[in-house]
Write an enzyme that holds these catalytic residues in place. Structure first.
Site, PDB file in Angstrom:
ATOM      1  CG  ASP A   1     -18.328 -27.465  52.871  1.00 16.91           C
ATOM      2  OD1 ASP A   1     -18.903 -26.434  52.466  1.00 16.91           O
ATOM      3  OD2 ASP A   1     -18.459 -28.577  52.332  1.00 16.91           O
TER       4      ASP A   1
ATOM      5  CE  LYS B   1     -11.735 -32.422  35.795  1.00 23.90           C
ATOM      6  NZ  LYS B   1     -10.881 -33.085  36.759  1.00 23.90           N
TER       7      LYS B   1
ATOM      8  CB  SER C   1      -9.883 -29.192  39.186  1.00 26.47           C
ATOM      9  OG  SER C   1      -9.483 -30.506  39.438  1.00 26.47           O
TER      10      SER C   1
END
Length: 429
Positions: free
Chosen positions: A325, A339, A314
């Site tokens: 990224d 999740k 999460s």
């Protein structure tokens, strides 16, 4: 903590088996008298909330209008009747993260606030494929962690009672209890069954631990974040500032076995590492996209390596994905939990509560990690023997006796050397 008109917005993975007060701000409630007059209205209130907010407009292929007709045509003579009906109704969604809590369960629900907790210190969820009761992660330095419970353990029995068909609320009620009392968990770990007798305790949560470590490339900062609680950002900020004063050359950020927590906390912590770039985007049922970006106030530009494993879930995945990224960090370890859903938690008319999946989140590059997880840049698997060694002696975590940490240290040293080389290059004029 994120407070909105819909209540508390969390990136939480599951139920934490401890006890803490729920913040009242932003929680909706119409009072006890209302429910006592008409328990059926509570059933309809839950249905209405799901109808307006649930992330999937098809309600996971359930005929939600037919569900309303079915449950409003029933008679309810007690609050227990209504609670049972609501839980049955929510099962039609086949979503382990959307769940109802009676007043006691709601009071005890963990919203990752600061405070003293009681219990054994694990987070659990029902596996979406098998429906088996699964440990997301033990909280570090709690009875469960010290006993040897690890992420992905399957809870087969609680005090001798099978968990087959047991919902998560019942499991939470059975596992939690008064400090000093014991609970017996029968665990399946791969092909083996084990029993753990665990003594419940009061737990004081400090989500951040950090230290300065020496290396051939200079002093390094090691920060271990165990959950994204309301005070996690403050403790993280203090840790980074202190380590910067000590002139560390780079950081290892350890998110292993961190089950998540508050969405806002993960965004705030990401801003401490990212000077520029997108952190996360969330998309609701209507396709409305909310984007969280860097605030351009990063506390450091030193190289970072992030440690993750199957218990990183999460909010941990939001932070790791944002740094990966944006090419801000190298991610080391094993694939994360997977999740990518956000829940809103709100109070109901009689003091009970409801957690509703309201949105999906995506990494800056648009990755949907739900059920897929974050794949590390450098994979380091641990053998069962190595896992057991770290579980039995948690002082080894973040030392040379920790194989994933050792790899992260080597990667960080290379990143520091590369950054120094880049800074040494003089561009011809």
């Amino acid at each position: 903590m994120v407070i909105s008109k819909r209540g508390l917005v969390l990136g939480a993975t599951a139920a934490m088996l401890t006890t803490v007060a729920v913040a009242g701000a932003g929680i909706h409630s119409r009072g006890q008298a209302f429910f006592q007059e008409s328990p059926k209205e509570l059933v309809d209130e839950v249905w209405q909330i799901i109808d307006r907010q649930y992330v999937d407009g098809t309600f996971n292929q359930a005929n939600w209008q037919a569900v309303r007709r079915e449950y409003l045509n029933k008679s309810y003579n007690s609050k227990e009747d209504a609670y049972k009906a609501i839980r049955e109704m929510l099962k039609r969604l086949d979503d382990p993260y959307t769940r109802f809590m009676d007043p006691d369960e709601f009071k005890n629900m963990q919203v990752e606030t600061s405070g003293e907790l009681t219990g054994i210190g694990i987070q659990i969820a029902q596996d979406e494929k098998t429906n088996k009761l699964t440990v997301i992660s033990p909280i570090e330095d709690t009875p469960a962690a010290r006993a040897g419970i690890i992420a992905k353990d399957i809870i087969l029995q609680i005090d001798g009672q099978s968990t087959e068909g047991m919902d998560i609320n019942q499991a939470v009620s059975m596992i939690k209890g008064k400090p000093g009392t014991q609970v017996r968990l029968t665990i399946q770990r791969e092909n083996q069954q084990r029993e753990f007798q665990i003594t419940r305790a009061r737990i004081e949560l400090h989500p951040v631990r950090y230290s300065q470590q020496t290396s051939p490339t200079g002093n390094l900062g090691y920060i271990r974040l165990t959950q994204f609680s309301a005070n996690a950002a403050t403790e993280m900020r203090d840790a980074i500032r202190d380590l910067e004063k000590q002139q560390v050359q780079g950081y290892i950020l350890d998110l292993r076995s961190n089950p998540g927590g508050l969405l806002f906390s993960s965004v705030e912590i990401a801003q401490m590492w990212l000077q520029d770039g997108t952190i996360v985007s969330t998309v609701d049922r209507q396709g409305k996209r909310d984007i969280e970006k860097s605030s351009h106030r990063a506390l450091t530009d030193k190289p970072v390596v992030v440690l993750v494993d199957g218990g990183s879930a999460s909010a941990s995945e939001i932070l790791a994905g944002a740094l990966q990224d944006n090419n801000r960090a190298v991610v080391v370890g094993t694939r994360t939990f997977g999740k990518g859903l956000v829940q809103s938690v709100r109070g109901l008319g009689d003091g009970s509560g409801l957690a509703v999946t309201i949105a999906k989140y995506f990494t800056p590059n648009g990755r949907d990690i739900n059920k897929a997880g974050i794949n590390p840049d450098v994979v380091v698997e641990l053998t069962d023997q190595q896992k057991e060694s770290l579980v039995q002696d948690r002082e080894k975590i973040g030392t040379s006796a920790d194989p994933q940490f050792s790899t992260a240290l080597n990667v960080l040293q290379k990143e520091i050397a590369a950054q120094r080389g880049n800074r040494a290059v003089v561009t011809p004029q």
